[in-house]
Write a protein that holds these residues in place. Structure first.
Motif, mmCIF file in Angstrom:
data_model
loop_
_atom_site.group_PDB
_atom_site.id
_atom_site.type_symbol
_atom_site.label_atom_id
_atom_site.label_comp_id
_atom_site.label_asym_id
_atom_site.label_seq_id
_atom_site.Cartn_x
_atom_site.Cartn_y
_atom_site.Cartn_z
ATOM 1 N N GLU A 231 0.868 -1.176 0.000
ATOM 2 C CA GLU A 231 0.000 0.000 0.000
ATOM 3 C C GLU A 231 0.911 1.234 0.000
ATOM 4 O O GLU A 231 1.711 1.416 0.921
ATOM 5 N N SER B 113 -2.926 0.915 -4.136
ATOM 6 C CA SER B 113 -2.802 -0.474 -3.697
ATOM 7 C C SER B 113 -2.224 -1.254 -4.866
ATOM 8 O O SER B 113 -2.897 -1.439 -5.892
ATOM 9 N N GLY C 61 -1.181 -4.429 -5.040
ATOM 10 C CA GLY C 61 -1.745 -5.755 -5.176
ATOM 11 C C GLY C 61 -0.911 -6.714 -5.993
ATOM 12 O O GLY C 61 0.294 -6.878 -5.778
ATOM 13 N N PRO D 264 0.456 -4.848 2.987
ATOM 14 C CA PRO D 264 -0.977 -5.082 2.827
ATOM 15 C C PRO D 264 -1.482 -6.155 3.786
ATOM 16 O O PRO D 264 -0.705 -6.907 4.370
ATOM 17 N N ILE E 124 -7.002 1.222 3.728
ATOM 18 C CA ILE E 124 -5.958 0.363 3.182
ATOM 19 C C ILE E 124 -5.918 -0.981 3.903
ATOM 20 O O ILE E 124 -5.517 -1.984 3.321
ATOM 21 N N ARG E 125 -6.309 -1.001 5.169
ATOM 22 C CA ARG E 125 -6.378 -2.229 5.960
ATOM 23 C C ARG E 125 -7.463 -2.041 7.011
ATOM 24 O O ARG E 125 -7.771 -0.906 7.382
#
Length: 241
Positions: free
Chosen positions: A65, A96, A98, A123, A161-162
């Protein structure tokens, strides 16, 4: 009992190139300090100045992130998933990465420098779909108070983000005192002074100093100067790498 780690501004790593001046709180790129590999899930905190017309060419990232907070000037972001955006001071960009993304970040001005904080957080889950968000930091909501702009229960004006991470920012007048309650047991808080000076739990911090605090349920914060600006990053103390 609360535990603390203080990182003074002049103790950071410092890389200086023709177009980039980068001061690094934690190990990154050519700066390596085994005692500074991050703070819990917070992995990178870079304080970057980019010369006019210059920037970071297209390069890949995954499973991180990445938060960019312009302090002066603007950045032009472009990525391979269709985003082309300008983010300016008073806004925040969250990427993000990913399962993988290529992106570039350039100073949007050809002549004036751009200054921004580049922050990486591990992440919660790996190989998710990449995402991009840009939000505004309202002046009224961060005046003499902490405004949570990243939080698990986000709304139209904030982002997530989390589910266990909060980022807050505020600009304070001298003499203002606030209490910051830690939102989740097991989290720590990393405080970074953007401007001015503060006390946090009685410890004095000057511009660009950082203080990590954990094993506590709250922080007591006092502004020692006018227009003092503070960023708080509350993260879990495990990385889930």
């Amino acid at each position: 009992m609360a535990q603390y780690i203080l990182h003074k501004a002049d103790s950071r790593g410092h890389d200086h190139a023709e177009w980039l001046d980068s001061k690094k709180t934690f190990s990154f790129a050519d700066y390596y300090n085994p005692k500074r590999m991050g703070f819990g899930a917070l992995r990178v905190l870079n304080d970057d100045t980019v010369a006019g017309g210059k920037g970071f060419g297209s390069h890949p990232h995954d499973n991180m992130e990445i938060i960019s907070i312009p302090l002066e000037g603007s950045l032009l972001h472009e990525d391979n998933v269709g985003n082309k955006k300008v983010v300016t001071a008073g806004q925040v960009q969250i990427m993000s990465t990913g399962s993988g993304v290529f992106h570039s970040e350039y100073n949007y001005s050809d002549s004036l420098p751009a200054k921004f904080l580049q922050i990486w957080v591990y992440p919660e889950a790996l190989n998710t779909a990449p995402g991009y968000t840009q939000i505004v930091l309202p002046d009224a909501l961060r005046s003499n108070q902490l405004y949570a702009f990243i939080k698990p229960d986000s709304d139209a004006a904030t982002t997530t983000i989390r589910k266990d991470t909060w980022f807050s920012i505020g600009t304070f007048d001298k003499g203002t005192q606030v209490n910051y309650p830690v939102h989740k047991s097991g989290n720590g808080v990393y405080a970074f002074v953007i401007a001015g000076s503060f006390t946090i739990d009685g410890r004095e911090l000057q511009p660009r100093d950082g203080l990590g605090v954990w094993d506590t349920d709250s922080l007591t914060i006092g502004a020692l100067s006018d227009q003092a600006e503070l960023l708080l990053m509350e993260v879990p103390m495990t990385t889930n790498k």
